[in-house]
Design a protein around this motif. Structure first.
Motif, mmCIF file in Angstrom:
data_model
loop_
_atom_site.group_PDB
_atom_site.id
_atom_site.type_symbol
_atom_site.label_atom_id
_atom_site.label_comp_id
_atom_site.label_asym_id
_atom_site.label_seq_id
_atom_site.Cartn_x
_atom_site.Cartn_y
_atom_site.Cartn_z
ATOM 1 N N ASP A 223 0.845 -1.189 0.000
ATOM 2 C CA ASP A 223 0.000 0.000 0.000
ATOM 3 C C ASP A 223 0.889 1.253 0.000
ATOM 4 O OD1 ASP A 223 -1.640 2.189 0.739
ATOM 5 O OD2 ASP A 223 -3.106 0.829 1.638
ATOM 6 N N ILE A 224 0.882 1.998 -1.111
ATOM 7 C CA ILE A 224 1.744 3.164 -1.242
ATOM 8 C C ILE A 224 1.460 4.200 -0.162
ATOM 9 C CG2 ILE A 224 2.338 5.140 -2.708
ATOM 10 C CD1 ILE A 224 3.534 2.639 -3.756
ATOM 11 N N LEU A 225 0.177 4.452 0.132
ATOM 12 C CA LEU A 225 -0.184 5.452 1.131
ATOM 13 C C LEU A 225 0.340 5.083 2.511
ATOM 14 C CD1 LEU A 225 -1.645 8.085 1.695
ATOM 15 C CD2 LEU A 225 -3.752 6.779 2.081
ATOM 16 N N VAL A 226 0.225 3.802 2.864
ATOM 17 C CA VAL A 226 0.749 3.331 4.153
ATOM 18 C C VAL A 226 2.265 3.492 4.193
ATOM 19 C CG1 VAL A 226 1.099 1.282 5.606
ATOM 20 C CG2 VAL A 226 -1.151 1.738 4.615
ATOM 21 N N GLN A 227 2.917 3.167 3.085
ATOM 22 C CA GLN A 227 4.377 3.326 3.023
ATOM 23 C C GLN A 227 4.796 4.778 3.222
ATOM 24 O OE1 GLN A 227 4.898 0.774 -0.762
ATOM 25 N NE2 GLN A 227 6.890 0.643 0.231
ATOM 26 N N LEU A 228 4.075 5.693 2.575
ATOM 27 C CA LEU A 228 4.405 7.109 2.703
ATOM 28 C C LEU A 228 4.246 7.592 4.133
ATOM 29 C CD1 LEU A 228 2.813 8.559 -0.562
ATOM 30 C CD2 LEU A 228 5.246 8.468 -0.004
#
Length: 505
Positions: A223-228
């Motif tokens: 999940d890109i948002l979680v990574q950010l």
């Protein structure tokens, strides 16, 4: 004649929740406005706030707003520590009120307590209030959740008082609230990471109790948002030495270095590049040997400075300048040889970019690169910065051209660069050799903005005071002009002479 306190007591005695409530509250508001703050400080502890607070038990928003205005005026005159003790129950009721306006009033008081070292000690004993704040971190109302988080983050920075946040009731409530969704979980993480940054002991406790350990896994989730979000928190942790040691020990830095290679190769993962650059830039700012230890980051940073995507280019330039703020950062960057030289030339080329915001960021980055504290006697650093400055084509003329631009922020940044360079003999030589430079500095009419005019005056003043007689950089005539300019002051306006002619018969 009745005193203001007597009048207030009389108004409060007649205060009811009926139709006359608004009229009485308005009279009370007017009376409070007529009393000075010093007088009100004497009266406030004697005012029956409970009766006023009861007026919040309504669906009439005008009445709620007026009641909050009155309470704010009174509470603002009571020391926050006293208010916490005396009105703890009212604060707790306010946090659970249905109207956000009431919650915001209480949060304003709690924030002042959380920011004050002595009052914070009392706040740390108010377990019910703190538990309610944790619950409100999970509010669907972003503004309320943000205010609750801010109070707890301020408390997290307050030494021993912050330890209440790792007490079993608070930790358990945090675990419950964080299960709501990813957004709430990261709000809780933010509070915990703030607490961890204060000391090694704080970090050790959170690590041993599995409060932050899942972050290491979330930086590599799909999940890109979680990574950010995870990257943002880990970057905060990298701001303290024990945090960096933790990240190294957990293998998180190595993992992120691999993520950086993937992100630059995979278009779908490229959204992570700004966050990864910010993380490694923070690491290198505090620990410049990162440049040599993680060459994939260093190479990526320099490659992005020439990237066709201007947003990625600016992120790389800002990362470079953040690393260069300190002496060790400058020395480490200088070891990069031709890659750094190309980067500096690229930054200089952006001074004439079509978009003002790009030019401004390039200027500010160059200012960080070439900044040397005025008190330094570090010859090695001076030589490095001089060489970097000379990488620009006709640097003084370039800066002078920017000083003539209509965009105020550009002029201010260019003048700031000049001001920080005045102490350098080599920089003064360049200034003295630039045709029209001194005349432009001395021309008050050429600068329409107050802040820029004052900065320009300070450049002249500093030049006139820091001249090295042995260097004979400026002629006696130029020296006299500068001293006259300083003696006349920043706002001197030379009178214009006028000749009147008699009209003919």
């Amino acid at each position: 004649m009745a005193s203001p306190l007597d009048e207030m007591t009389k108004l409060l005695a007649g205060l009811s929740l009926g139709s006359s409530c608004m009229k009485t509250l308005e009279s009370l508001r007017i009376l409070l406005a007529s009393v000075s703050l010093n007088e009100l400080k004497d009266y406030a502890p004697k005012i029956d706030i409970d009766r006023i607070y009861n007026c919040l038990a309504t669906s009439n928003r005008d009445q709620i707003d007026l009641t909050c205005e009155i309470l704010k005026r009174i509470l603002g005159t009571i020391p926050i520590g006293h208010a916490l003790n005396k009105y703890e129950d009212l604060f707790l009721k306010g946090l659970t009120h249905s109207e956000n306006r009431v919650k915001e009033l209480i949060f304003q008081e709690l924030q002042m307590a959380a920011d004050d070292k002595l009052a914070c000690e009392q706040l740390s004993t108010k377990m019910e209030i703190l538990l309610t704040c944790v619950q409100l971190v999970g509010s669907d109302e972003e503004s309320i959740a943000g205010k609750a988080s801010k109070v707890l983050m301020s408390l997290a920075r307050q030494g021993s008082s912050a330890n209440v946040l790792i007490s079993p009731p608070i930790v358990e409530e945090m675990r419950i609230v964080s299960r709501k969704n990813d957004i709430v979980r990261y709000r809780i993480y933010d509070i915990l990471i703030t607490y961890c940054c204060v000391s090694q002991d704080n970090l050790t406790f959170c690590e041993e109790n599995q409060l932050i350990n899942s972050l290491s896994a979330e930086v590599s989730t799909g999940d890109i948002l979680v990574q950010l979000n995870a990257l943002e928190l880990i970057t905060t942790l990298a701001s303290c030495q024990h945090g960096r040691h933790y990240l190294e020990r957990q293998g998180i830095i190595q993992k992120l270095a691999g993520n950086l290679d993937e992100a630059t190769a995979d278009p779908l993962a490229s959204l992570l590049v700004p966050g990864l650059m910010k993380f490694f830039g923070a690491l290198a700012h505090f620990q410049p040997d990162i440049l040599a230890k993680y060459p994939n980051f260093t190479n990526t940073m320099f490659n992005l400075i020439d990237d066709p995507d201007i947003s990625l280019r600016m992120i790389a330039i800002e990362t470079l300048s953040f690393i260069a703020i300190g002496r060790d950062g400058k020395l480490a960057l200088n070891q990069q040889g031709s890659k750094l030289e190309i980067a500096i030339k690229t930054i200089g080329s952006l001074f004439t970019h079509a978009y003002n915001d790009v030019r401004l960021k390039a200027l500010n980055s160059f200012a960080e690169l070439t900044h040397i504290p005025s008190t330094t006697t570090d010859e090695e650093l001076q030589i490095i910065v001089e060489r970097w400055f000379h990488l620009l084509d006709k640097p003084i003329q370039l800066i002078m051209n920017i000083m003539k631009q209509p965009f105020k922020d550009l002029r201010f940044s260019s003048l700031s660069i000049l001001l920080q360079l005045v102490d350098q003999t080599w920089a003064q030589k360049l200034m003295s050799q630039q045709p029209g430079f001194l005349e432009f500095l001395l021309d008050r009419r050429a600068e329409p903005d107050k802040e820029c005019l004052e900065l320009k005056f300070n450049v002249v003043k500093k030049l006139s005071e820091s001249i090295n007689p042995a260097a004979t950089i400026w002629s006696d005539y130029c020296m006299a002009q500068m001293r006259d300019h300083v003696r006349e002051g920043c706002w001197f306006a030379r009178a214009q002479s006028a000749v009147a002619f008699e009209s003919g018969p």
